[in-house]
Design a protein around this motif. Structure first.
Motif, PDB file in Angstrom:
ATOM      1  N   ASP A 240     -15.498 -15.383   3.704  1.00 33.13           N
ATOM      2  CA  ASP A 240     -15.942 -16.607   3.033  1.00 33.13           C
ATOM      3  C   ASP A 240     -14.772 -17.434   2.483  1.00 33.13           C
ATOM      4  N   LEU A 241     -13.554 -17.167   2.938  1.00 34.33           N
ATOM      5  CA  LEU A 241     -12.389 -17.869   2.418  1.00 34.33           C
ATOM      6  C   LEU A 241     -12.410 -19.334   2.843  1.00 34.33           C
ATOM      7  N   ARG A 242     -12.204 -20.249   1.876  1.00 33.66           N
ATOM      8  CA  ARG A 242     -12.148 -21.683   2.145  1.00 33.66           C
ATOM      9  C   ARG A 242     -10.963 -22.281   1.384  1.00 33.66           C
ATOM     10  N   ILE A 243      -9.997 -22.809   2.138  1.00 34.66           N
ATOM     11  CA  ILE A 243      -8.871 -23.516   1.547  1.00 34.66           C
ATOM     12  C   ILE A 243      -8.890 -24.937   2.105  1.00 34.66           C
TER      13      ILE A 243
ATOM     14  N   GLN B 259     -10.309 -14.770  -2.205  1.00 38.14           N
ATOM     15  CA  GLN B 259     -10.569 -15.568  -3.397  1.00 38.14           C
ATOM     16  C   GLN B 259     -11.336 -14.703  -4.393  1.00 38.14           C
ATOM     17  N   LYS B 260     -10.837 -14.693  -5.642  1.00 40.23           N
ATOM     18  CA  LYS B 260     -11.447 -13.822  -6.634  1.00 40.23           C
ATOM     19  C   LYS B 260     -11.225 -14.394  -8.021  1.00 40.23           C
ATOM     20  N   GLU B 261     -12.321 -14.583  -8.745  1.00 41.95           N
ATOM     21  CA  GLU B 261     -12.285 -15.023 -10.137  1.00 41.95           C
ATOM     22  C   GLU B 261     -11.438 -16.275 -10.324  1.00 41.95           C
TER      23      GLU B 261
ATOM     24  N   GLN C  78      -9.138 -17.454  -8.468  1.00 41.40           N
ATOM     25  CA  GLN C  78      -7.765 -17.309  -7.993  1.00 41.40           C
ATOM     26  C   GLN C  78      -7.750 -17.078  -6.487  1.00 41.40           C
ATOM     27  N   LEU C  79      -6.759 -17.637  -5.847  1.00 44.84           N
ATOM     28  CA  LEU C  79      -6.488 -17.338  -4.449  1.00 44.84           C
ATOM     29  C   LEU C  79      -5.421 -16.247  -4.421  1.00 44.84           C
ATOM     30  N   LEU C  80      -5.743 -15.100  -3.833  1.00 42.10           N
ATOM     31  CA  LEU C  80      -4.877 -13.919  -3.893  1.00 42.10           C
ATOM     32  C   LEU C  80      -4.301 -13.599  -2.515  1.00 42.10           C
ATOM     33  N   LEU C  81      -2.990 -13.529  -2.430  1.00 37.56           N
ATOM     34  CA  LEU C  81      -2.286 -13.126  -1.217  1.00 37.56           C
ATOM     35  C   LEU C  81      -1.445 -11.900  -1.539  1.00 37.56           C
ATOM     36  N   SER C  82      -1.597 -10.852  -0.751  1.00 36.14           N
ATOM     37  CA  SER C  82      -0.810  -9.639  -0.973  1.00 36.14           C
ATOM     38  C   SER C  82      -0.262  -9.134   0.354  1.00 36.14           C
ATOM     39  N   CYS C  83       0.950  -8.581   0.286  1.00 32.74           N
ATOM     40  CA  CYS C  83       1.601  -8.002   1.460  1.00 32.74           C
ATOM     41  C   CYS C  83       2.165  -6.651   1.036  1.00 32.74           C
ATOM     42  N   GLU C  84       1.731  -5.602   1.693  1.00 31.86           N
ATOM     43  CA  GLU C  84       2.130  -4.237   1.313  1.00 31.86           C
ATOM     44  C   GLU C  84       2.597  -3.482   2.547  1.00 31.86           C
TER      45      GLU C  84
ATOM     46  N   PRO D  65      -4.171 -20.665  -8.575  1.00 27.37           N
ATOM     47  CA  PRO D  65      -5.473 -21.167  -9.026  1.00 27.37           C
ATOM     48  C   PRO D  65      -6.187 -21.948  -7.937  1.00 27.37           C
ATOM     49  N   GLU D  66      -7.496 -21.737  -7.789  1.00 30.89           N
ATOM     50  CA  GLU D  66      -8.267 -22.419  -6.752  1.00 30.89           C
ATOM     51  C   GLU D  66      -8.398 -23.904  -7.036  1.00 30.89           C
TER      52      GLU D  66
END
Length: 388
Positions: free
Chosen positions: A292-295, A330-332, A334-340, A385-386
């Motif tokens: 459901d990601l929308r940018i 997208q959560k709360e 915030q747009l969250l990007l993580s790389c591990e 922030p979204e």
């Protein structure tokens, strides 16, 4: 982004060995090792008079020597296939080889030394490898009695120099090919991203042209029709009213079309990220993007894309990882990007231009960047922030 060890250049070496190169390297090691082992044991058992072995051929000594031969090939396998600390396999090979050369001064074991020199260039600076390539024949043949010692020193030194030159050329070609592949992959991903933002910009341009050009002309036409209605005769009044209604309807239709065109449409960031992470032979990247990601903001999409691009590049250049997880959600608010990744971090983190540029882009959008590095790997997390 991370500092390399002072001596052992382990990270570039890890990244240069693909599966095909590993198999070829192992086959060459096994061929050389089998030939040297069989011929050394044969001459040892034969007690060839021109060879002054330092051990008698007994079951105990045979077991002792065979152990070092097996440890040598075990070190080669460790060096070729280990995910990290491959230089330890090389050290094991060197130790075993020097012991075997001391025990069996027959000149045959120098073949393994030539193979070793050919591999050192991936681990050590060239000047150190050059010194080793010239020192091994010198030390080895000077301790062996014989009238052709200097001839053998020169001969095997030339062999070592040729092996060093050939391995250096192959290493440079391998790096150049990999660099071209990485540049092509990043170019395709960037083109996909630019195509998406270009379509968004074109929609906005068309909406502005309709509103500022055609919309204003129709509004002016409506005003002129209103004036004509006031000045017209009864016979023309009816037709002017009909034209005025058509002009009003046309103006409403244009305003509706402009609103639809200007309406925010999600940017196709997913396509660009797929192009960025595919066809990576040296790294298995798992892409996890929320359904459901929308940018809709082009600037936000660009920052996310550039951050992901820099994160993947850092893993390829500075990590011994073979797997990486790239997540976007997208959560709360915030747009969250993580790389591990799973590459152990054994040295301090050094902030380079890439990481600093990433931090600056994120801060321009009032975002936040954090990272964690330990022996389990390196994890990067970006929050934007979204509302941006």
């Amino acid at each position: 982004m991370r500092t390399d060890p002072d001596l052992w250049n382990t990270i570039p070496m890890t990244r240069n060995l693909t599966a095909r190169h590993q198999i070829i390297d192992l086959i060459l090691e096994l061929i050389a090792w089998t030939f040297v082992v069989l011929l050394t044991l044969y001459l040892w058992k034969l007690d060839y008079p021109e060879v002054h072995n330092r051990l008698n051929f007994t079951p105990v000594n045979l077991t002792f020597a065979t152990t070092y031969f097996l440890l040598y090939i075990a070190g080669a396998i460790w060096r070729i296939f280990a995910k990290s600390t491959r230089y330890k396999g090389l050290i094991l090979q060197c130790i075993c080889l020097f012991i075997l050369i001391y025990l069996f001064p027959n000149g045959i074991l120098v073949i393994l030394a030539i193979r070793l020199v050919a591999n050192l260039n991936e681990y050590l600076p060239t000047y150190i490898v050059l010194l080793i390539a010239l020192s091994i024949p010198l030390i080895y043949f000077l301790q062996i009695p014989g009238e052709f010692a200097w001839f053998n020193i020169i001969l095997f030194s030339l062999f070592n120099l040729f092996a060093l030159y050939a391995s250096n050329r192959m290493l440079d070609e391998r790096k150049a090919k990999q660099l071209n592949t990485d540049l092509l992959r990043e170019l395709r991903a960037t083109q996909s991203m630019l195509s998406t933002t270009a379509r968004q910009d074109e929609r906005l341009r068309i909406a502005r042209d309709l509103h500022d050009g055609l919309g204003h002309h129709i509004a002016a036409l409506s005003i002129q029709l209103e004036v004509a209605k006031q000045l017209s005769s009864d016979k023309a009044h009816l037709h002017i009213c009909k034209a005025q209604r058509v002009a009003h309807q046309l103006l409403n239709d244009i305003q509706t079309a402009v609103s639809d065109i200007r309406q925010s449409h999600p940017l196709e960031l997913h396509t660009a990220l797929v192009a960025l992470t595919q066809n990576l032979d040296r790294l298995d990247v798992q892409l996890n993007i929320a359904a459901d990601l929308r940018i809709t903001n082009a600037r936000t999409a660009e920052v996310v894309f550039r951050a992901a691009q820099e994160a993947i590049t850092n893993v390829l250049k500075h990590s011994a990882a073979d797997a990486c997880l790239l997540s976007l959600e997208q959560k709360e608010g915030q747009l969250l990007l993580s790389c591990e990744d799973n590459g152990p971090v054994l040295t301090p983190i050094k902030f380079g231009n890439g990481l600093m540029g990433m931090i600056e882009r994120v801060q321009e959008l009032n975002g936040n960047l954090t990272w964690v590095a330990d022996n389990r790997g390196f994890k990067l997390r970006i929050e934007i922030p979204e509302s941006i």
